[in-house]
Design a protein around this motif. Structure first.
Motif, short mmCIF file in Angstrom:
data_model
loop_
_atom_site.label_atom_id
_atom_site.label_comp_id
_atom_site.label_asym_id
_atom_site.label_seq_id
_atom_site.Cartn_x
_atom_site.Cartn_y
_atom_site.Cartn_z
N PRO A 122 0.82 -1.22 0.00
CA PRO A 122 0.00 0.00 0.00
C PRO A 122 0.86 1.27 0.00
O PRO A 122 0.78 2.12 0.89
N ILE A 123 1.71 1.37 -0.99
CA ILE A 123 2.58 2.53 -1.23
C ILE A 123 2.30 2.99 -2.65
O ILE A 123 2.07 2.15 -3.54
N ASP A 124 2.32 4.28 -2.90
CA ASP A 124 2.09 4.80 -4.25
C ASP A 124 3.03 4.12 -5.24
O ASP A 124 4.24 4.15 -5.08
N GLY A 125 2.46 3.49 -6.25
CA GLY A 125 3.24 2.73 -7.22
C GLY A 125 3.13 1.24 -7.00
O GLY A 125 3.62 0.45 -7.82
N ALA A 126 2.49 0.81 -5.91
CA ALA A 126 2.24 -0.61 -5.59
C ALA A 126 3.49 -1.48 -5.77
O ALA A 126 3.49 -2.45 -6.52
N PRO A 127 4.59 -1.17 -5.06
CA PRO A 127 5.80 -1.97 -5.19
C PRO A 127 5.65 -3.35 -4.54
O PRO A 127 4.71 -3.60 -3.78
N THR A 128 6.61 -4.22 -4.84
CA THR A 128 6.66 -5.56 -4.28
C THR A 128 7.75 -5.65 -3.23
O THR A 128 8.87 -5.14 -3.45
N ALA A 129 7.47 -6.28 -2.10
CA ALA A 129 8.45 -6.47 -1.04
C ALA A 129 9.04 -7.87 -1.13
O ALA A 129 8.32 -8.86 -1.33
N THR A 130 10.37 -7.95 -0.96
CA THR A 130 11.08 -9.22 -1.00
C THR A 130 12.22 -9.17 0.00
O THR A 130 12.88 -8.14 0.15
N GLY A 131 12.48 -10.27 0.66
CA GLY A 131 13.66 -10.38 1.51
C GLY A 131 14.69 -11.29 0.87
O GLY A 131 14.37 -12.36 0.36
N MET A 132 15.95 -10.83 0.88
CA MET A 132 17.06 -11.66 0.41
C MET A 132 18.13 -11.70 1.51
O MET A 132 19.32 -11.69 1.23
N GLY A 133 17.67 -11.77 2.77
CA GLY A 133 18.57 -11.59 3.89
C GLY A 133 18.64 -10.13 4.29
O GLY A 133 19.08 -9.79 5.38
N ASN A 134 18.19 -9.26 3.40
CA ASN A 134 17.98 -7.84 3.66
C ASN A 134 16.70 -7.44 2.93
O ASN A 134 16.27 -8.10 1.98
N PRO A 135 16.03 -6.39 3.38
CA PRO A 135 14.73 -6.03 2.81
C PRO A 135 14.84 -5.26 1.50
O PRO A 135 15.78 -4.47 1.30
N HIS A 136 13.85 -5.48 0.63
CA HIS A 136 13.83 -4.83 -0.68
C HIS A 136 12.43 -4.35 -1.01
O HIS A 136 11.43 -4.97 -0.63
N CYS A 137 12.38 -3.26 -1.77
CA CYS A 137 11.12 -2.68 -2.24
C CYS A 137 11.29 -2.38 -3.72
O CYS A 137 12.09 -1.52 -4.09
N THR A 138 10.57 -3.10 -4.58
CA THR A 138 10.77 -3.03 -6.02
C THR A 138 9.58 -2.39 -6.71
O THR A 138 8.45 -2.90 -6.63
N PHE A 139 9.82 -1.29 -7.42
CA PHE A 139 8.81 -0.62 -8.21
C PHE A 139 8.98 -1.01 -9.69
O PHE A 139 10.11 -0.96 -10.20
N PHE A 140 7.91 -1.36 -10.34
CA PHE A 140 7.95 -1.60 -11.78
C PHE A 140 7.34 -0.40 -12.48
O PHE A 140 6.20 -0.01 -12.22
N VAL A 141 8.14 0.24 -13.33
CA VAL A 141 7.78 1.51 -13.96
C VAL A 141 7.98 1.40 -15.47
O VAL A 141 8.65 0.49 -15.97
N ASP A 142 7.39 2.34 -16.20
CA ASP A 142 7.54 2.33 -17.66
C ASP A 142 8.96 2.63 -18.08
O ASP A 142 9.47 2.06 -19.05
#
Length: 282
Positions: free
Chosen positions: A148-168
């Motif tokens: 629920p963040i503007d841009g609807a990013p995806t959260a993933t953990g790889m041993g550290n946290p990540h927030c991925t935005f898919f943009v044009d």
């Protein structure tokens, strides 16, 4: 003087390495123990008054049957459980020294496996991604596929946290402004790495990175893995992708045994931090 590695009291030896411009100071503490307090780490990180790096890594003796144990620091002196490109650089160095084609490495993230991929490339299995909100971690229970963040990013953990935005168009993003903002978003209690990615071809992504505790970097291994996982989960790509970063290209393959990342490494130079510098950083 701080309790750290000193050889004949001449200073602290180190290597400068990079993976696609994601650069590291590496301290080999297998023979001589090294303690690096946060003020020293930040002093080494300074690109004018120190050496400069995105992350600093310490190689410690292997635990159990592992070839080595790795510890990672960010440029702001904080620690990180994972650093994919630094792991690849260290694996390449250790394989060259030992003659081995495969290694077992331990980190706070867990046990990682590395191998020589041929043609000067090194592969590391970064383990299975963390997809549950509590493991990443996020501040509260939610669907990690679209936050629920503007841009609807995806959260993933790889041993550290990540927030991925898919943009044009990843090139059009104000990375410094958006990265700094999202790193400290209240949904991420431990802060987060931030990626902006665009699909530019079949199973091919263009990605730019903001790393927590560092800022804009030319590449990031764990960020590449997180972005590949997020793209596959959202149906944008398959599980094997090519990722184009500012510093070059990585191959990421999300397999049954974990997320494998493959790319080049470079040992730029070796040096020694002087006693004067070490004393000034106390």
């Amino acid at each position: 003087m701080p309790a750290m590695q000193r050889r004949a009291d001449i200073g602290l030896p180190f290597m400068k390495m990079h993976g696609l411009g994601n650069d590291f100071v590496i301290v080999d503490a297998r023979a001589h123990a090294a303690a690096l307090p946060a003020p020293l780490v930040t002093a080494i990180a300074h690109r004018h008054f120190g050496v400069g790096f995105d992350q600093l890594a310490v190689i410690e003796p292997g635990r159990g049957e592992a070839d080595a144990h790795l510890i990672f620091y960010n440029a702001d002196g904080s620690t990180s459980a994972a650093c994919g490109n630094a792991t690849r650089c260290i694996a390449r160095h250790l394989m060259a020294k030992s003659g081995k084609a495969e290694l077992t490495l331990t980190t706070k993230r867990g046990t990682l496996y590395a191998r020589d991929a041929g043609n000067g490339l090194t592969s590391v299995n970064m383990g299975q991604p963390q997809l549950d909100w509590a493991e990443i971690p996020l501040a509260r229970e939610m669907d990690t596929l679209e936050l629920p963040i503007d841009g609807a990013p995806t959260a993933t953990g790889m041993g550290n946290p990540h927030c991925t935005f898919f943009v044009d168009d990843a090139e059009a993003v104000d990375l410094e402004a958006r990265g700094a903002e999202i790193e400290h978003h209240p949904l991420y209690p431990q802060r987060t790495n931030v990626q902006f990615a665009s699909v530019i071809g079949p199973d091919r992504l263009r990605m730019r990175v903001w790393e927590r505790g560092v800022g804009v970097t030319l590449a990031s291994g764990s960020s590449s893995c997180a972005t590949a996982v997020a793209a596959a989960r959202r149906g944008l790509t398959g599980r094997k992708v090519t990722i184009e970063l500012d510093g070059g290209t990585l191959q990421v393959d999300w397999r049954e045994d974990g997320v494998w990342m493959t790319g080049p490494t470079m040992h730029v130079f070796s040096g020694t931090l002087t006693r004067d510098f070490l004393d000034s950083a106390e």
